[in-house]
Design an enzyme around this catalytic site. Structure first.
Site, PDB file in Angstrom:
ATOM      1  N   ARG A   1      17.646   7.367 -23.267  1.00 34.75           N
ATOM      2  CA  ARG A   1      17.574   7.622 -24.713  1.00 34.75           C
ATOM      3  C   ARG A   1      18.076   9.015 -25.074  1.00 34.75           C
ATOM      4  O   ARG A   1      18.471   9.271 -26.202  1.00 34.75           O
ATOM      5  CB  ARG A   1      16.134   7.478 -25.200  1.00 34.75           C
ATOM      6  CG  ARG A   1      15.593   6.063 -25.147  1.00 34.75           C
ATOM      7  CD  ARG A   1      14.107   6.043 -25.428  1.00 34.75           C
ATOM      8  NE  ARG A   1      13.790   6.581 -26.752  1.00 34.75           N
ATOM      9  CZ  ARG A   1      13.867   5.883 -27.869  1.00 34.75           C
ATOM     10  NH1 ARG A   1      14.260   4.624 -27.834  1.00 34.75           N
ATOM     11  NH2 ARG A   1      13.549   6.413 -29.041  1.00 34.75           N
TER      12      ARG A   1
ATOM     13  N   GLU B   1       0.820  -1.217   0.000  1.00 32.14           N
ATOM     14  CA  GLU B   1       0.000   0.000   0.000  1.00 32.14           C
ATOM     15  C   GLU B   1       0.852   1.263   0.000  1.00 32.14           C
ATOM     16  O   GLU B   1       0.343   2.367  -0.153  1.00 32.14           O
ATOM     17  CB  GLU B   1      -0.908   0.001   1.239  1.00 32.14           C
ATOM     18  CG  GLU B   1      -1.901  -1.160   1.261  1.00 32.14           C
ATOM     19  CD  GLU B   1      -2.656  -1.294  -0.050  1.00 32.14           C
ATOM     20  OE1 GLU B   1      -2.630  -2.390  -0.641  1.00 32.14           O
ATOM     21  OE2 GLU B   1      -3.238  -0.278  -0.495  1.00 32.14           O
TER      22      GLU B   1
HETATM   23  N1  LIG Z   1       1.511   6.662 -11.063  1.00 34.50           N
HETATM   24  C1  LIG Z   1       2.692   6.272 -10.580  1.00 34.50           C
HETATM   25  O1  LIG Z   1       3.749   6.773 -10.953  1.00 34.50           O
HETATM   26  C2  LIG Z   1       2.695   5.196  -9.549  1.00 34.50           C
HETATM   27  C3  LIG Z   1       3.833   4.973  -8.774  1.00 34.50           C
HETATM   28  C4  LIG Z   1       3.827   3.961  -7.819  1.00 34.50           C
HETATM   29  C5  LIG Z   1       2.654   3.210  -7.660  1.00 34.50           C
HETATM   30  N2  LIG Z   1       2.535   2.219  -6.728  1.00 34.50           N
HETATM   31  C6  LIG Z   1       3.484   2.053  -5.648  1.00 34.50           C
HETATM   32  C7  LIG Z   1       3.139   0.842  -4.863  1.00 34.50           C
HETATM   33  C8  LIG Z   1       3.012   1.255  -3.449  1.00 34.50           C
HETATM   34  C9  LIG Z   1       3.402   2.676  -3.333  1.00 34.50           C
HETATM   35  O2  LIG Z   1       4.716   2.760  -2.834  1.00 34.50           O
HETATM   36  C10 LIG Z   1       3.391   3.236  -4.722  1.00 34.50           C
HETATM   37  N3  LIG Z   1       1.586   3.442  -8.428  1.00 34.50           N
HETATM   38  C11 LIG Z   1       1.582   4.415  -9.346  1.00 34.50           C
END
Ligand SMILES: NC(=O)c1ccc(N[C@@H]2CC[C@@H](O)C2)nc1
Length: 253
Positions: A158, A120
């Site tokens: 890149r 989470e």
């Molecule tokens: N939109 C994004 O860049 C993004 C980044 C991380 C993510 N999930 C991780 C898992 C748990 C928490 O650390 C965040 N989801 C979406």
């Protein structure tokens, strides 16, 4: 440019370290990568990196101590090698939105330490103590920060000198996604007739000015249709010439 990733799943990064232009650039020393697993910084026999959230709620939260110990080790490693510190980045939907101009900014610096959360999220005390910046790939939730870090790293590598040579896909303008901030024009390759469908005649003409004009017009049409705000930005930046404006006038009426 050096990237470090704090991650429970280092093997995910094989996606760019093990394939394609980014992999070749790595072996050429144009950039470097080190993965650091928080599980290697645990003290207990079960190598615990997560626990239940205070206040209740679903899922688990990553504990601060293993994450901080990993970050401190990265920083010590960079210091030992006389490399600049580098900013600690947490990948998160609450972060600043990454885009091509962010990639251009990142490569101007010493290289980021990318903290890839799972479950989470991560203990806020780790964020407060160690994280310099939060960045997001977009408004969506992913199973792990690694899945946001990979595309960001790829976009940066890149742009490094020597990674994309001239005859590879169009040279990237460092500010926008494709040639000067417009959407890319359509691509065609052999056969010339595919299931009865021909390649646009302009592309077969061998007339370079005509081909360039056709591609530019296609980019303008597509950008106007899908991303009109990029046309406005190009106009503000003075990147539209008279022929461009003439075509747009005809399209917009
Ligand atoms: N939109 C994004 O860049 C993004 C980044 C991380 C993510 N999930 C991780 C898992 C748990 C928490 O650390 C965040 N989801 C979406």
């Amino acid at each position: 440019m050096r990237f470090d990733a704090i991650t429970l799943f280092p093997e995910i990064f094989a996606g760019i370290t093990g394939h394609g232009v980014t992999s070749r650039a790595l072996s050429q020393g144009l950039w470097s990568f080190h993965a650091w697993n928080p599980r290697d910084y645990t003290q207990d026999v079960h190598r615990t990196v997560d626990d239940r959230p205070y206040g209740g709620g679903p899922g688990m939260v990553m504990m601060a101590a293993p994450l901080e110990a990993a970050v401190r080790d990265v920083q010590a490693d960079r210091e030992r090698l006389g490399q600049p510190r580098g900013q600690v980045v947490l990948l998160s939907p609450t972060g600043r939105r990454f885009d091509q101009s962010a990639a251009a900014q990142w490569i101007a610096g010493p290289g980021k330490i990318l903290v890839c959360g799972r479950y989470e999220g991560v203990d806020q005390r780790f964020v407060d103590r160690c994280v310099d910046e939060e960045w997001s790939l977009g408004d969506f939730v992913l199973s792990g920060g690694e899945l946001a870090a990979l595309p960001m790293m790829d976009a940066c590598v890149r742009l490094l000198p020597g990674v994309l040579n001239d005859d590879q896909s169009a040279l990237q303008d460092s500010f926008h996604v494709n040639l000067d901030g417009l959407l890319d024009s359509p691509h065609y390759t052999r056969p010339e007739i595919y299931d009865g469908e021909a390649v646009p005649e302009a592309l077969l003409s061998g007339h370079h000015a005509r081909i360039a004009r056709w591609r530019r017009d296609q980019s303008l049409r597509l950008t106007l249709a899908r991303r009109p705000e990029l046309i406005e930005q190009a106009r503000r930046d003075g990147r539209l010439d008279k022929a461009d404006e003439k075509l747009l006038l005809g399209l917009q009426g």
